[in-house]
Write an enzyme that holds these catalytic residues in place. Structure first.
Site, PDB file in Angstrom:
ATOM      1  N   HIS A   1      34.783  34.432  44.095  1.00  0.00           N
ATOM      2  CA  HIS A   1      33.719  33.531  44.558  1.00  0.00           C
ATOM      3  C   HIS A   1      32.689  34.389  45.288  1.00  0.00           C
ATOM      4  O   HIS A   1      33.059  35.247  46.086  1.00  0.00           O
ATOM      5  CB  HIS A   1      34.260  32.479  45.537  1.00  0.00           C
ATOM      6  CG  HIS A   1      35.443  31.721  45.011  1.00  0.00           C
ATOM      7  ND1 HIS A   1      35.391  30.973  43.860  1.00  0.00           N
ATOM      8  CD2 HIS A   1      36.711  31.610  45.474  1.00  0.00           C
ATOM      9  CE1 HIS A   1      36.581  30.431  43.638  1.00  0.00           C
ATOM     10  NE2 HIS A   1      37.402  30.803  44.597  1.00  0.00           N
TER      11      HIS A   1
ATOM     12  N   HIS B   1      40.941  37.391  43.128  1.00  0.00           N
ATOM     13  CA  HIS B   1      42.216  36.834  43.591  1.00  0.00           C
ATOM     14  C   HIS B   1      42.824  35.915  42.542  1.00  0.00           C
ATOM     15  O   HIS B   1      42.137  35.357  41.688  1.00  0.00           O
ATOM     16  CB  HIS B   1      42.050  36.092  44.923  1.00  0.00           C
ATOM     17  CG  HIS B   1      41.092  34.936  44.866  1.00  0.00           C
ATOM     18  ND1 HIS B   1      39.725  35.121  44.868  1.00  0.00           N
ATOM     19  CD2 HIS B   1      41.287  33.599  44.795  1.00  0.00           C
ATOM     20  CE1 HIS B   1      39.123  33.945  44.807  1.00  0.00           C
ATOM     21  NE2 HIS B   1      40.051  32.994  44.758  1.00  0.00           N
TER      22      HIS B   1
ATOM     23  N   HIS C   1      39.874  35.507  39.620  1.00  0.00           N
ATOM     24  CA  HIS C   1      38.448  35.184  39.726  1.00  0.00           C
ATOM     25  C   HIS C   1      37.906  35.568  41.093  1.00  0.00           C
ATOM     26  O   HIS C   1      38.660  35.905  42.003  1.00  0.00           O
ATOM     27  CB  HIS C   1      38.218  33.690  39.450  1.00  0.00           C
ATOM     28  CG  HIS C   1      38.938  32.785  40.419  1.00  0.00           C
ATOM     29  ND1 HIS C   1      40.272  32.475  40.303  1.00  0.00           N
ATOM     30  CD2 HIS C   1      38.514  32.148  41.535  1.00  0.00           C
ATOM     31  CE1 HIS C   1      40.630  31.665  41.293  1.00  0.00           C
ATOM     32  NE2 HIS C   1      39.592  31.466  42.066  1.00  0.00           N
TER      33      HIS C   1
ATOM     34  N   GLU D   1      37.817  31.881  51.021  1.00  0.00           N
ATOM     35  CA  GLU D   1      38.968  31.021  50.723  1.00  0.00           C
ATOM     36  C   GLU D   1      40.232  31.561  51.390  1.00  0.00           C
ATOM     37  O   GLU D   1      40.647  32.689  51.130  1.00  0.00           O
ATOM     38  CB  GLU D   1      39.166  30.947  49.197  1.00  0.00           C
ATOM     39  CG  GLU D   1      40.268  29.988  48.784  1.00  0.00           C
ATOM     40  CD  GLU D   1      40.316  29.776  47.272  1.00  0.00           C
ATOM     41  OE1 GLU D   1      39.654  30.535  46.540  1.00  0.00           O
ATOM     42  OE2 GLU D   1      41.021  28.854  46.835  1.00  0.00           O
TER      43      GLU D   1
END
Ligand code: NAG
Ligand code: NAG
Ligand code: NAG
Ligand code: NAG
Ligand code: NAG
Length: 365
Positions: free
Chosen positions: A79, A129, A77, A84
């Site tokens: 973001h 990732h 997925h 992150e």
């Protein structure tokens, strides 16, 4: 300037009777300390010692302590608004990443690394990732910026811990996930051709891990293979190992480790007061760290203990044991690490000068 520093010093050192220790993550920003393992908990082995609520939205720190995922992973997925970082404290984690745009255009190459203790993979915005835990006792520290992303975990049935996650057998609800800044990339196939802990371009344990100047690919730093800086101010040594600085995060946060000596050369041992315009969190990894926050009694931290200091709150710290090491996260590009590196020189060793083992002390066969 001298005067105000002196005033801050005495203020920070005064015994106040106010304890920095709290039993769990506060719901509003304040200075606090948490023992190893304490903090806001989520079913499935995750603890949030820093949240958007506790940090004034600066960042979230998420510790996942679990066993091997047995090949199970969260779905790949992206973001769009959340940066992150994956930092392994113990065990091993495999992380895959590739910038979304160049993945879709097939103009970049997917990267993966096996992260052991002290290794980091930084996943900038817009990076596909996925990850999996590889060992029976793995502790993964996630840093999510800005803080507040954790609401996703508390408001959906998806777990950040792949062991507890059942998502790989279900089709995710794309519209619901998008509301939480999670965009599945179900066609992304994690490569399985790791050799010596890595696949895809870049050094790992075989050369220098330099920091890029932009966010167009994942950033990988193996423990002690990244840039290092030695600060020798105030009669002690500090080795700063930046993992990401404001330059790699568009000034939104920084993360790295600091290795700290006790005061040397008979220094009187006055820890300088840090005034930072951004929030700071420290987690001790080795040794013992004394932290004093203005208005609170000093606390002694050992392995796994955390201190959070809001922006513009004077604090100081000192090593109570040789080779004390902590991981830091700051809520912007000009925090503690930036201040220390501004007064430091490039350094090529994991040891500070008086710690460097001499060949004469080693056994020779
Ligand atoms: C953060 O604070 C808001 C408002 O009080 C609350 O609704 C929410 O549950 C809190 N989030 C967490 C993760 O504690
Ligand atoms: C992507 O690019 C690589 C190398 O440039 C090439 O070998 C591969 O066939 C391409 N894949 C697709 C799906 O076009
Ligand atoms: C990003 O940085 C890398 C490494 O520093 C460089 O090779 C690349 O050209 C840069 N990309 C952009 C879009 O600036
Ligand atoms: C301690 O003294 C030695 C010798 O004068 C000097 O090289 C070293 O930099 C000093 N250490 C610190 C941390 O000031
Ligand atoms: C960097 O941050 C600025 C605002 O601080 C924003 O306008 C810009 O779009 C950001 N750039 C990237 C690449 O995220």
């Amino acid at each position: 300037m001298q005067l105000s520093l002196g005033v801050l010093l005495s203020a920070a050192c005064a015994v106040t009777g106010a304890s920095l220790w709290v039993p769990t993550t506060p719901q509003a920003p304040r200075p606090y300390a948490l023992k190893k393992g304490d903090g806001l908990k989520l079913d499935g082995g995750s603890v949030f010692p820093v949240t958007g609520n506790s940090s004034g939205k600066a960042f979230c720190i998420l510790n996942t302590n679990a066993g091997s995922s047995g090949g199970t992973t969260v779905f790949p997925h992206v973001h769009k608004r959340t940066y992150e970082n994956f930092y392994t404290v113990k065990g091993r984690v495999q992380l895959w990443g590739q910038n979304l745009d160049s993945y879709l255009k097939n103009t970049s190459v997917q990267q993966t690394r096996i992260l052991g203790p002290g290794d980091i993979g930084a996943i900038p915005y817009n990076t596909v990732h996925t990850f999996t835990l590889l060992e029976p006792d793995t502790l993964l520290t996630g840093v999510l910026v800005p803080g507040g992303f954790e609401e996703f975990f508390f408001n959906t049935n998806l777990s950040p811990n792949p062991v507890a996650s059942s998502t790989d057998s279900e089709t995710p609800d794309m519209a619901e996930l998008a509301e939480w800044d999670v965009y599945p990339q179900l066609d992304f196939v994690p490569r399985q051709d790791v050799v010596n802990g890595r696949a895809g371009p870049g050094n790992w344990y075989d050369g220098a891990n330099t920091l890029p100047s932009n966010m167009s690919a994942p950033i990988w730093v193996a423990k002690n293979y990244g840039p290092k800086f030695l600060n020798s101010e105030n009669g002690r040594y500090q080795i700063i190992n930046p993992l990401v600085t404001g330059q790699q995060t568009n000034n939104t946060f920084s993360q790295g480790t600091i290795t700290l000596s006790p005061f040397t050369n008979g220094s009187s041992g006055k820890a300088p007061v840090i005034m930072s315009s951004v929030a700071t969190a420290l987690t001790v990894e080795e040794g013992q760290l004394e932290v004093t926050v203005q208005g609170y009694d000093p606390v002694e931290l050992i392995n796994g203990d955390l201190v959070f200091v809001p922006a513009k709150t004077p604090f100081s710290y000192a090593a109570k044991a040789d080779f004390t090491k902590f991981m830091y996260v700051t809520g912007g590009g000009q925090g503690l690490d930036y201040q220390l590196m501004a007064k430091a020189g490039a350094w090529d060793s994991a040891f500070y000068p008086e710690e460097k083992p001499s060949s004469g002390r080693m056994f020779r066969i």
